[in-house]
Enzyme design. Structure first.
Site, PDB file in Angstrom:
ATOM      1  N   ARG A  57       6.383  -2.422  -1.108  1.00  0.00           N
ATOM      2  CA  ARG A  57       7.254  -2.312   0.052  1.00  0.00           C
ATOM      3  C   ARG A  57       7.143  -3.431   1.138  1.00  0.00           C
ATOM      4  O   ARG A  57       8.092  -4.038   1.516  1.00  0.00           O
ATOM      5  CB  ARG A  57       6.671  -1.188   0.591  1.00  0.00           C
ATOM      6  CG  ARG A  57       7.460   0.073   0.074  1.00  0.00           C
ATOM      7  CD  ARG A  57       6.465   1.260   0.233  1.00  0.00           C
ATOM      8  NE  ARG A  57       5.512   0.947  -0.933  1.00  0.00           N
ATOM      9  CZ  ARG A  57       5.452   1.250  -2.111  1.00  0.00           C
ATOM     10  NH1 ARG A  57       6.676   2.031  -2.674  1.00  0.00           N
ATOM     11  NH2 ARG A  57       4.694   0.691  -2.831  1.00  0.00           N
ATOM     12  N   ARG A 107      -0.815 -10.257   4.363  1.00  0.00           N
ATOM     13  CA  ARG A 107      -1.949  -9.023   3.944  1.00  0.00           C
ATOM     14  C   ARG A 107      -3.089  -9.781   3.571  1.00  0.00           C
ATOM     15  O   ARG A 107      -3.044 -10.487   2.860  1.00  0.00           O
ATOM     16  CB  ARG A 107      -1.058  -8.230   3.175  1.00  0.00           C
ATOM     17  CG  ARG A 107      -2.007  -7.161   2.636  1.00  0.00           C
ATOM     18  CD  ARG A 107      -1.447  -6.130   1.635  1.00  0.00           C
ATOM     19  NE  ARG A 107      -0.834  -5.328   2.508  1.00  0.00           N
ATOM     20  CZ  ARG A 107       0.219  -3.942   1.970  1.00  0.00           C
ATOM     21  NH1 ARG A 107      -0.022  -3.750   0.844  1.00  0.00           N
ATOM     22  NH2 ARG A 107       0.884  -3.394   2.858  1.00  0.00           N
TER      23      ARG A 107
HETATM   24  N1   CP Z   1       3.270   1.279   2.696  1.00  0.00           N
HETATM   25  C1   CP Z   1       2.746  -0.059   1.993  1.00  0.00           C
HETATM   26  O1   CP Z   1       1.991  -0.670   2.675  1.00  0.00           O
HETATM   27  O2   CP Z   1       3.047  -0.231   0.811  1.00  0.00           O
HETATM   28  P1   CP Z   1       2.775  -1.607  -0.199  1.00  0.00           P
HETATM   29  O3   CP Z   1       1.155  -1.593  -0.449  1.00  0.00           O
HETATM   30  O4   CP Z   1       3.371  -1.299  -1.251  1.00  0.00           O
HETATM   31  O5   CP Z   1       3.162  -2.636   0.544  1.00  0.00           O
END
Ligand code: CP
Length: 341
Positions: A57, A107
């Site tokens: 996401r 991230r």
């Molecule tokens: N909510 C969220 O951070 O999803 P992902 O790990 O898929 O980015």
């Protein structure tokens, strides 16, 4: 807060009026997110999207949000595809990549790493999740969703009762959302987790100091009986020393339609930052809830694009110019309304 050129690293940076500003800009992004109109306001701009931990996401919605504003996206996913595996420091990586990009989303599995990267970057950096620390853009999209869901029910954010359920110790989304909720009035929070996975004391103390009514619980059913929002989370297996340790907690607080019908108020909104763990031994949010109109999980993901578009527009100082660079679309568009799921 002056958004122009700012790093977005933590919810601690936000005051209530800053959140209002993000939400007001996000509201204006809807025709573009729905492809009713196209804007090229960020034409020529490049997003460096760097994800050193698994993501669906956040990575794709940051990229989509930037594309929807007319910008281009360059992605690095996984340590194995970057020079970090050759021993390059995060700071050198920041110095290099900020020469190629106008804004960077990142991230990383270590708490504080995105702030360390930002300190060496020449362009704004948005935190897409740093270890078990924070996930500020997720909290903003969660609160934006809460605001929309409750406004449909004639309610405001002030005065809400929110249950947060699951791995509250490692769940960075609940850390950021807890910090965000303390900006509002008359909030009641019920923290439901195993004893070993409670929300960090420092966050609980800041909420209580800000006047939030906090209850800690280690059981699900009675604790969700009188809440407006039930926010479920996954056991964050990647933060445990072994899968076996995570297995001790998996599947402890399952919410399904039978429990919802028996214990929740009829209009309780069900949320989850996703991914939900749909394996048999986990299944914290059962798929038998998928037809429940109060399940907001896919509205959350849709709203994530709006909120991330708003953050890019604010940080790159084009929030008031988006419509000036826009035109209609001419192709068949089946996406006329946000997900009803
Ligand atoms: N909510 C969220 O951070 O999803 P992902 O790990 O898929 O980015």
């Amino acid at each position: 807060m002056n958004f122009t050129g700012a790093h977005i690293l933590s919810i601690n940076q936000f005051q209530r009026e800053d959140v209002d500003r993000v939400f007001a800009v996000a509201d204006k992004m809807e025709p573009y997110a729905l492809r009713k109109r196209v804007t090229r306001v960020l034409e020529g701009a490049i997003l460096g999207n760097m994800f050193f931990e698994a993501s669906t996401r956040t990575r794709v919605s940051f990229g989509s949000a930037f594309n929807l504003l007319g910008g281009e996206v360059r992605e690095t996913a996984g340590f194995e595809n970057s020079a970090l595996v050759k021993g390059e420091s995060l700071q050198d990586t920041a110095r290099v990549l900020s020469g190629f990009s106008d804004v960077i989303c990142m991230r990383h599995p270590e708490a504080g790493s995105v702030a360390d990267f930002a300190a060496a970057s020449r362009v704004p950096v948005l935190n897409g999740g740093d270890g078990a620390n924070e996930h500020p853009t997720q909290a903003l999209l969660d609160l934006y969703t809460i605001r929309k869901e409750m406004s449909d029910k004639g309610r405001d954010i002030d005065g809400l009762s929110v249950a947060m359920i699951g791995d509250l110790r490692h769940g960075r989304t609940v850390h950021s959302l807890s910090k965000l909720l303390l900006l509002y009035n008359d909030i009641r929070v019920v923290l439901i987790s195993p004893k070993e996975l409670t929300l960090p004391d420092s966050i609980v103390e800041s909420m209580r100091a800000a006047g939030v009514d906090v209850t800690v619980s280690h059981e699900l059913t009675q604790s969700i009986a009188d809440v407006d929002i039930a926010y479920s989370t996954r056991i964050q297996e990647e933060r445990f020393s072994s899968k076996q340790e995570a297995d001790l907690y998996r599947g402890k607080f399952r919410l399904n339609q039978a429990i919802y019908t028996q214990y929740c108020q009829p209009n309780t909104v069900i949320m989850h930052p996703l991914p939900r763990d749909s394996r048999k031994d986990a299944n914290e949010l059962d798929s038998d809830l998928d037809d429940n109109p109060n399940l907001a999980i896919f509205r959350q993901t849709d709203n994530g694009v709006l909120v991330r578009m708003a953050l890019f527009a604010l940080v790159l100082d084009v929030a008031d110019k988006v419509d000036d660079f826009s035109h209609d679309v001419h192709w068949y568009n089946s996406r006329q309304s946000p997900s009803n799921s």
